[in-house]
Design a protein around this motif. Structure first.
Motif, PDB file in Angstrom:
ATOM      1  N   HIS A   1       0.831  -1.192   0.000  1.00  0.00           N
ATOM      2  CA  HIS A   1       0.000   0.000   0.000  1.00  0.00           C
ATOM      3  C   HIS A   1       0.874   1.254   0.000  1.00  0.00           C
ATOM      4  N   ASN A   2       0.296   2.346  -0.473  1.00  0.00           N
ATOM      5  CA  ASN A   2       1.007   3.623  -0.419  1.00  0.00           C
ATOM      6  C   ASN A   2       1.270   4.026   1.027  1.00  0.00           C
ATOM      7  N   VAL A   3       2.429   4.639   1.244  1.00  0.00           N
ATOM      8  CA  VAL A   3       2.804   5.123   2.577  1.00  0.00           C
ATOM      9  C   VAL A   3       3.022   6.626   2.495  1.00  0.00           C
ATOM     10  N   LEU A   4       2.458   7.358   3.442  1.00  0.00           N
ATOM     11  CA  LEU A   4       2.645   8.801   3.489  1.00  0.00           C
ATOM     12  C   LEU A   4       4.084   9.118   3.873  1.00  0.00           C
ATOM     13  N   VAL A   5       4.775   9.874   3.016  1.00  0.00           N
ATOM     14  CA  VAL A   5       6.155  10.249   3.269  1.00  0.00           C
ATOM     15  C   VAL A   5       6.236  11.573   4.027  1.00  0.00           C
ATOM     16  N   SER A   6       5.415  12.540   3.630  1.00  0.00           N
ATOM     17  CA  SER A   6       5.422  13.848   4.292  1.00  0.00           C
ATOM     18  C   SER A   6       4.092  14.540   4.038  1.00  0.00           C
ATOM     19  N   SER A   7       3.838  15.561   4.827  1.00  0.00           N
ATOM     20  CA  SER A   7       2.619  16.351   4.650  1.00  0.00           C
ATOM     21  C   SER A   7       2.893  17.793   5.046  1.00  0.00           C
TER      22      SER A   7
ATOM     23  N   VAL B   1      -3.593  21.781   1.716  1.00  0.00           N
ATOM     24  CA  VAL B   1      -2.971  20.598   2.316  1.00  0.00           C
ATOM     25  C   VAL B   1      -2.248  19.850   1.210  1.00  0.00           C
ATOM     26  N   VAL B   2      -0.976  19.522   1.448  1.00  0.00           N
ATOM     27  CA  VAL B   2      -0.179  18.789   0.467  1.00  0.00           C
ATOM     28  C   VAL B   2       0.299  17.487   1.108  1.00  0.00           C
ATOM     29  N   LEU B   3      -0.052  16.371   0.482  1.00  0.00           N
ATOM     30  CA  LEU B   3       0.342  15.047   0.960  1.00  0.00           C
ATOM     31  C   LEU B   3       1.260  14.396  -0.069  1.00  0.00           C
ATOM     32  N   THR B   4       2.382  13.864   0.392  1.00  0.00           N
ATOM     33  CA  THR B   4       3.336  13.218  -0.509  1.00  0.00           C
ATOM     34  C   THR B   4       3.501  11.761  -0.096  1.00  0.00           C
ATOM     35  N   PHE B   5       3.341  10.846  -1.067  1.00  0.00           N
ATOM     36  CA  PHE B   5       3.402   9.413  -0.808  1.00  0.00           C
ATOM     37  C   PHE B   5       4.630   8.795  -1.473  1.00  0.00           C
ATOM     38  N   ASP B   6       4.924   7.550  -1.104  1.00  0.00           N
ATOM     39  CA  ASP B   6       6.093   6.867  -1.649  1.00  0.00           C
ATOM     40  C   ASP B   6       5.849   6.294  -3.039  1.00  0.00           C
ATOM     41  N   GLN B   7       4.568   6.180  -3.431  1.00  0.00           N
ATOM     42  CA  GLN B   7       4.206   5.652  -4.744  1.00  0.00           C
ATOM     43  C   GLN B   7       3.139   6.552  -5.356  1.00  0.00           C
ATOM     44  N   PRO B   8       2.979   6.514  -6.677  1.00  0.00           N
ATOM     45  CA  PRO B   8       1.924   7.323  -7.302  1.00  0.00           C
ATOM     46  C   PRO B   8       0.541   6.952  -6.769  1.00  0.00           C
ATOM     47  N   VAL B   9      -0.295   7.951  -6.619  1.00  0.00           N
ATOM     48  CA  VAL B   9      -1.680   7.765  -6.188  1.00  0.00           C
ATOM     49  C   VAL B   9      -2.566   7.716  -7.424  1.00  0.00           C
TER      50      VAL B   9
ATOM     51  N   ASP C   1      -1.132  14.514  -8.523  1.00  0.00           N
ATOM     52  CA  ASP C   1      -0.035  14.672  -9.479  1.00  0.00           C
ATOM     53  C   ASP C   1       1.063  13.687  -9.100  1.00  0.00           C
ATOM     54  N   GLY C   2       0.983  12.489  -9.644  1.00  0.00           N
ATOM     55  CA  GLY C   2       1.968  11.460  -9.315  1.00  0.00           C
ATOM     56  C   GLY C   2       1.851  11.029  -7.864  1.00  0.00           C
ATOM     57  N   THR C   3       2.882  11.307  -7.088  1.00  0.00           N
ATOM     58  CA  THR C   3       2.894  10.917  -5.675  1.00  0.00           C
ATOM     59  C   THR C   3       2.336  12.004  -4.751  1.00  0.00           C
ATOM     60  N   THR C   4       1.895  13.131  -5.331  1.00  0.00           N
ATOM     61  CA  THR C   4       1.447  14.269  -4.532  1.00  0.00           C
ATOM     62  C   THR C   4      -0.060  14.474  -4.645  1.00  0.00           C
TER      63      THR C   4
END
Length: 204
Positions: free
Chosen positions: A28-34, A49-57, A83-86
């Motif tokens: 599963h996707n993991v949240l890297v930063s927010s 709010v900006v969420l960045t994940f380890d894989q594309p959403v 937008d990709g992982t964001t």
């Protein structure tokens, strides 16, 4: 004979390594930063709010981001952008100081929804005014005990279960079971050994 045995052994190792590389990724996707981040104390209200994940959403209609204020008011508005992982969600101007809760629910690259809550504190009041209505994407947690990140549609729990079932179905049909690869490798290995033994006897 030794060359034949070495060749068969190399072939066996290569065949056994195939399943690991051939199977689809299922993490599963993991949240890297927010931004805001968990535990942030801000004197200036964020505008998004900006969420960045380890894989594309996956860019799907089920992606939701809700922001609930100290008095239960909704502060997220507009369309969630992927937008990709964001993942980005716009906010209307925040109002009262206090703790705000970001609740998100997004569709992972593997087809499964993931959700989480992030808390930050606004230390100085913003210019926004309370709407007087709870966030449509984050209904009252009171009696229902719903996670804001899992709401946003009528019948939140039922829809979540249906989404999970559909995702599981999609995931099950997305790859060949491990035992198929292992069985095929074993058959080829046995066949290779038989051929090698016969060739060795014929040379003798």
């Amino acid at each position: 004979m030794r060359k034949i045995v070495t060749l068969v052994t190399t072939l066996a190792v290569a065949l056994l390594a195939v399943p690991a590389g051939a199977l689809p990724a299922s993490a599963h996707n993991v949240l890297v930063s927010s931004n805001p981040a968990e535990g942030d104390e801000l004197d200036t209200a964020p505008t998004e709010v900006v969420l960045t994940f380890d894989q594309p959403v996956q860019d799907a209609d089920v992606n939701e981001v809700a922001v609930t204020g100290p008095h239960g008011d909704a502060w997220a508005e507009g369309t969630v952008e992927v937008d990709g992982t964001t993942v980005t969600a716009p906010l209307r101007p925040l109002g009262p100081e206090g703790e705000y809760v970001i609740g998100y629910r997004v569709l992972s690259a593997d087809g499964h929804p993931v959700s989480k809550e992030i808390r930050f504190t606004l230390t100085s009041p913003g210019p926004g005014e309370a709407s007087g209505a709870p966030d449509s994407a984050a209904p009252d947690r009171g009696a229902a005990g719903q996670d804001p990140a899992q709401a946003g549609q009528p019948g939140g729990d039922a829809d979540s279960d249906q989404g999970n079932d559909q995702a599981a179905t999609d995931d099950d049909s997305s790859g060949v079971p491990v035992w198929v690869w292992l069985g095929g490798a074993a058959v080829l290995l046995v066949a290779g050994l038989v051929v090698a033994l016969r060739m060795g006897r014929s040379q003798d």
